[in-house]
Write a protein that holds these residues in place. Structure first.
Motif, PDB file in Angstrom:
ATOM      1  N   ALA A  37     -28.821  -4.271  34.327  1.00 23.41           N
ATOM      2  CA  ALA A  37     -27.929  -4.749  35.387  1.00 23.41           C
ATOM      3  C   ALA A  37     -27.654  -3.675  36.436  1.00 23.41           C
ATOM      4  CB  ALA A  37     -26.638  -5.297  34.795  1.00 23.41           C
ATOM      5  N   THR A  38     -28.734  -3.051  36.916  1.00 33.31           N
ATOM      6  CA  THR A  38     -28.610  -2.051  37.975  1.00 33.31           C
ATOM      7  C   THR A  38     -29.500  -2.441  39.152  1.00 33.31           C
ATOM      8  OG1 THR A  38     -30.379  -0.661  37.073  1.00 33.31           O
ATOM      9  CG2 THR A  38     -28.126  -0.181  36.341  1.00 33.31           C
ATOM     10  N   ILE A  39     -29.145  -1.904  40.310  1.00 30.72           N
ATOM     11  CA  ILE A  39     -29.913  -2.184  41.510  1.00 30.72           C
ATOM     12  C   ILE A  39     -29.926  -0.951  42.395  1.00 30.72           C
ATOM     13  CG2 ILE A  39     -27.990  -3.062  42.916  1.00 30.72           C
ATOM     14  CD1 ILE A  39     -29.984  -5.314  43.804  1.00 30.72           C
ATOM     15  N   GLU A  40     -30.979  -0.810  43.175  1.00 24.61           N
ATOM     16  CA  GLU A  40     -31.050   0.240  44.186  1.00 24.61           C
ATOM     17  C   GLU A  40     -31.533  -0.396  45.482  1.00 24.61           C
ATOM     18  OE1 GLU A  40     -32.954   4.656  45.053  1.00 24.61           O
ATOM     19  OE2 GLU A  40     -33.191   3.747  43.075  1.00 24.61           O
ATOM     20  N   LEU A  41     -30.796  -0.112  46.546  1.00 19.28           N
ATOM     21  CA  LEU A  41     -31.078  -0.644  47.871  1.00 19.28           C
ATOM     22  C   LEU A  41     -31.021   0.501  48.872  1.00 19.28           C
ATOM     23  CD1 LEU A  41     -28.463  -3.521  47.584  1.00 19.28           C
ATOM     24  CD2 LEU A  41     -30.920  -3.807  47.322  1.00 19.28           C
ATOM     25  N   ALA A  42     -31.494   0.258  50.069  1.00 19.99           N
ATOM     26  CA  ALA A  42     -31.319   1.220  51.156  1.00 19.99           C
ATOM     27  C   ALA A  42     -30.817   0.472  52.376  1.00 19.99           C
ATOM     28  CB  ALA A  42     -32.630   1.932  51.465  1.00 19.99           C
ATOM     29  N   PHE A  43     -30.107   1.194  53.219  1.00 16.86           N
ATOM     30  CA  PHE A  43     -29.560   0.652  54.454  1.00 16.86           C
ATOM     31  C   PHE A  43     -29.955   1.567  55.600  1.00 16.86           C
ATOM     32  CE2 PHE A  43     -26.815  -0.519  50.953  1.00 16.86           C
ATOM     33  CZ  PHE A  43     -26.677  -1.893  51.120  1.00 16.86           C
ATOM     34  N   ALA A  44     -30.101   1.003  56.784  1.00 19.50           N
ATOM     35  CA  ALA A  44     -30.427   1.779  57.974  1.00 19.50           C
ATOM     36  C   ALA A  44     -29.190   1.828  58.865  1.00 19.50           C
ATOM     37  CB  ALA A  44     -31.603   1.144  58.715  1.00 19.50           C
ATOM     38  N   ALA A  45     -28.431   2.905  58.742  1.00 17.18           N
ATOM     39  CA  ALA A  45     -27.238   3.080  59.566  1.00 17.18           C
ATOM     40  C   ALA A  45     -27.665   3.554  60.949  1.00 17.18           C
ATOM     41  CB  ALA A  45     -26.294   4.085  58.910  1.00 17.18           C
ATOM     42  N   LEU A  65     -21.491  -1.095  50.605  1.00 15.51           N
ATOM     43  CA  LEU A  65     -21.103  -1.137  49.194  1.00 15.51           C
ATOM     44  C   LEU A  65     -20.927  -2.576  48.722  1.00 15.51           C
ATOM     45  CD1 LEU A  65     -18.801   1.967  49.105  1.00 15.51           C
ATOM     46  CD2 LEU A  65     -20.755   1.567  47.582  1.00 15.51           C
ATOM     47  N   TYR A  66     -20.353  -3.417  49.555  1.00 11.29           N
ATOM     48  CA  TYR A  66     -20.202  -4.841  49.238  1.00 11.29           C
ATOM     49  C   TYR A  66     -21.579  -5.454  48.987  1.00 11.29           C
ATOM     50  CZ  TYR A  66     -18.420  -9.638  49.819  1.00 11.29           C
ATOM     51  OH  TYR A  66     -18.068 -10.949  49.632  1.00 11.29           O
ATOM     52  N   ASP A  67     -22.553  -5.088  49.834  1.00 14.02           N
ATOM     53  CA  ASP A  67     -23.916  -5.604  49.692  1.00 14.02           C
ATOM     54  C   ASP A  67     -24.728  -4.831  48.656  1.00 14.02           C
ATOM     55  OD1 ASP A  67     -24.024  -7.892  51.151  1.00 14.02           O
ATOM     56  OD2 ASP A  67     -25.196  -7.087  52.804  1.00 14.02           O
ATOM     57  N   THR A  68     -24.091  -3.938  47.929  1.00 17.07           N
ATOM     58  CA  THR A  68     -24.720  -3.259  46.795  1.00 17.07           C
ATOM     59  C   THR A  68     -24.189  -3.821  45.483  1.00 17.07           C
ATOM     60  OG1 THR A  68     -25.080  -1.210  48.046  1.00 17.07           O
ATOM     61  CG2 THR A  68     -25.080  -1.031  45.652  1.00 17.07           C
ATOM     62  N   VAL A  69     -22.871  -3.901  45.350  1.00 14.14           N
ATOM     63  CA  VAL A  69     -22.306  -4.369  44.081  1.00 14.14           C
ATOM     64  C   VAL A  69     -22.562  -5.854  43.852  1.00 14.14           C
ATOM     65  CG1 VAL A  69     -20.576  -2.534  43.933  1.00 14.14           C
ATOM     66  CG2 VAL A  69     -19.952  -4.701  45.012  1.00 14.14           C
ATOM     67  N   GLY A  70     -22.452  -6.670  44.904  1.00 12.84           N
ATOM     68  CA  GLY A  70     -22.716  -8.104  44.747  1.00 12.84           C
ATOM     69  C   GLY A  70     -24.134  -8.374  44.272  1.00 12.84           C
ATOM     70  N   ILE A 101     -29.346   5.316  54.164  1.00 10.01           N
ATOM     71  CA  ILE A 101     -28.305   5.437  53.141  1.00 10.01           C
ATOM     72  C   ILE A 101     -28.743   4.610  51.945  1.00 10.01           C
ATOM     73  CG2 ILE A 101     -25.913   4.864  52.559  1.00 10.01           C
ATOM     74  CD1 ILE A 101     -25.202   5.436  55.488  1.00 10.01           C
ATOM     75  N   THR A 102     -28.693   5.213  50.779  1.00  9.06           N
ATOM     76  CA  THR A 102     -29.099   4.533  49.550  1.00  9.06           C
ATOM     77  C   THR A 102     -27.870   4.007  48.820  1.00  9.06           C
ATOM     78  OG1 THR A 102     -31.008   5.988  49.330  1.00  9.06           O
ATOM     79  CG2 THR A 102     -30.335   4.791  47.350  1.00  9.06           C
ATOM     80  N   GLY A 103     -27.939   2.762  48.368  1.00  3.87           N
ATOM     81  CA  GLY A 103     -26.892   2.154  47.563  1.00  3.87           C
ATOM     82  C   GLY A 103     -27.389   1.916  46.153  1.00  3.87           C
ATOM     83  N   LYS A 104     -26.580   2.318  45.195  1.00  7.11           N
ATOM     84  CA  LYS A 104     -26.894   2.075  43.779  1.00  7.11           C
ATOM     85  C   LYS A 104     -25.717   1.341  43.166  1.00  7.11           C
ATOM     86  CE  LYS A 104     -29.887   6.076  43.332  1.00  7.11           C
ATOM     87  NZ  LYS A 104     -30.257   7.243  42.528  1.00  7.11           N
ATOM     88  N   GLY A 105     -26.000   0.190  42.548  1.00  2.26           N
ATOM     89  CA  GLY A 105     -24.949  -0.616  41.966  1.00  2.26           C
ATOM     90  C   GLY A 105     -25.259  -0.991  40.540  1.00  2.26           C
ATOM     91  N   ARG A 106     -24.188  -1.365  39.826  1.00  4.71           N
ATOM     92  CA  ARG A 106     -24.388  -1.799  38.441  1.00  4.71           C
ATOM     93  C   ARG A 106     -23.271  -2.720  37.994  1.00  4.71           C
ATOM     94  NH1 ARG A 106     -22.194   1.340  33.859  1.00  4.71           N
ATOM     95  NH2 ARG A 106     -20.457   2.567  34.643  1.00  4.71           N
ATOM     96  N   VAL A 107     -23.632  -3.572  37.055  1.00  8.29           N
ATOM     97  CA  VAL A 107     -22.642  -4.406  36.390  1.00  8.29           C
ATOM     98  C   VAL A 107     -22.123  -3.578  35.226  1.00  8.29           C
ATOM     99  CG1 VAL A 107     -22.207  -6.556  35.149  1.00  8.29           C
ATOM    100  CG2 VAL A 107     -23.855  -6.518  37.053  1.00  8.29           C
ATOM    101  N   VAL A 108     -20.859  -3.220  35.268  1.00  6.12           N
ATOM    102  CA  VAL A 108     -20.256  -2.399  34.224  1.00  6.12           C
ATOM    103  C   VAL A 108     -19.969  -3.240  32.990  1.00  6.12           C
ATOM    104  CG1 VAL A 108     -18.262  -0.956  33.628  1.00  6.12           C
ATOM    105  CG2 VAL A 108     -19.238  -0.863  35.932  1.00  6.12           C
ATOM    106  N   THR A 131     -17.808   5.507  47.079  1.00  6.29           N
ATOM    107  CA  THR A 131     -17.923   4.756  45.829  1.00  6.29           C
ATOM    108  C   THR A 131     -17.124   3.458  45.962  1.00  6.29           C
ATOM    109  OG1 THR A 131     -15.968   5.751  44.812  1.00  6.29           O
ATOM    110  CG2 THR A 131     -18.072   6.892  44.485  1.00  6.29           C
ATOM    111  N   ALA A 132     -17.440   2.510  45.097  1.00  7.02           N
ATOM    112  CA  ALA A 132     -16.691   1.253  45.072  1.00  7.02           C
ATOM    113  C   ALA A 132     -16.611   0.723  43.656  1.00  7.02           C
ATOM    114  CB  ALA A 132     -17.354   0.213  45.967  1.00  7.02           C
ATOM    115  N   SER A 133     -15.531   0.035  43.384  1.00  4.86           N
ATOM    116  CA  SER A 133     -15.415  -0.768  42.173  1.00  4.86           C
ATOM    117  C   SER A 133     -15.014  -2.166  42.643  1.00  4.86           C
ATOM    118  CB  SER A 133     -14.376  -0.183  41.212  1.00  4.86           C
ATOM    119  OG  SER A 133     -13.106  -0.132  41.829  1.00  4.86           O
TER     120      SER A 133
END
Length: 148
Positions: A37-45, A65-70, A101-108, A131-133
């Motif tokens: 339940a992990t993901i890695e994305l990138a964004f172009a700021a 972050l919203y578009d990483t955790v979701g 910018i790299t986003g890494k998210g996970r379902v805890v 960071t985000a929760s």
């Protein structure tokens, strides 16, 4: 093995367009590990995301972050499921300039239809930016029109 389907996977696989907000952020799918339940994305700021000092505005980092955790949760769901974010808390750790910018998210943790999520953003030098929760509810796809 059959291909994964559903709103998230259809966008990732090019069977459907990615959401306009994600496109605005320059979202690029890198990898998802549905078992962990992990993901890695990138964004172009871009320069369009900056404040008067030339740093990426916190609101854009929050959107990333919203578009990483979701999507961390979405990647684990069935084709008839979606998610609705109930709350998100963002902490800004350092400023950053436009660029990748790299986003890494996970379902805890997931308990029934509730999921607890975490995400981080890293700049091109791998420095931690924010960071985000978050807490999200898994909902039927047909109810997604009523989700925030």
């Amino acid at each position: 093995m059959s291909a994964r389907t559903g709103p998230f996977w259809d966008g990732v696989e090019g069977r459907a367009p990615i959401p306009p907000a994600a496109a605005t952020l320059g979202l690029e799918f890198i990898a998802a590990d549905t078992e962990n339940a992990t993901i890695e994305l990138a964004f172009a700021a871009t320069e369009d995301f900056t404040n008067p000092l030339g740093n990426v505005l916190g609101a854009f980092l929050s959107a990333m972050l919203y578009d990483t955790v979701g999507p961390a949760l979405l990647a684990t769901l069935g084709p008839d499921e979606f998610q609705s974010t109930l709350e998100i808390k963002v902490s800004f750790l350092r400023s950053t300039r436009p660029g990748r910018i790299t986003g890494k998210g996970r379902v805890v943790h997931r308990a029934g239809d509730l999921a607890y999520l975490e995400g981080v953003l890293l700049d091109s030098g791998e420095a931690l930016i924010a960071t985000a929760s978050a807490t999200a509810r898994v909902i039927p796809l047909g109810a997604a029109g009523n989700a925030p």
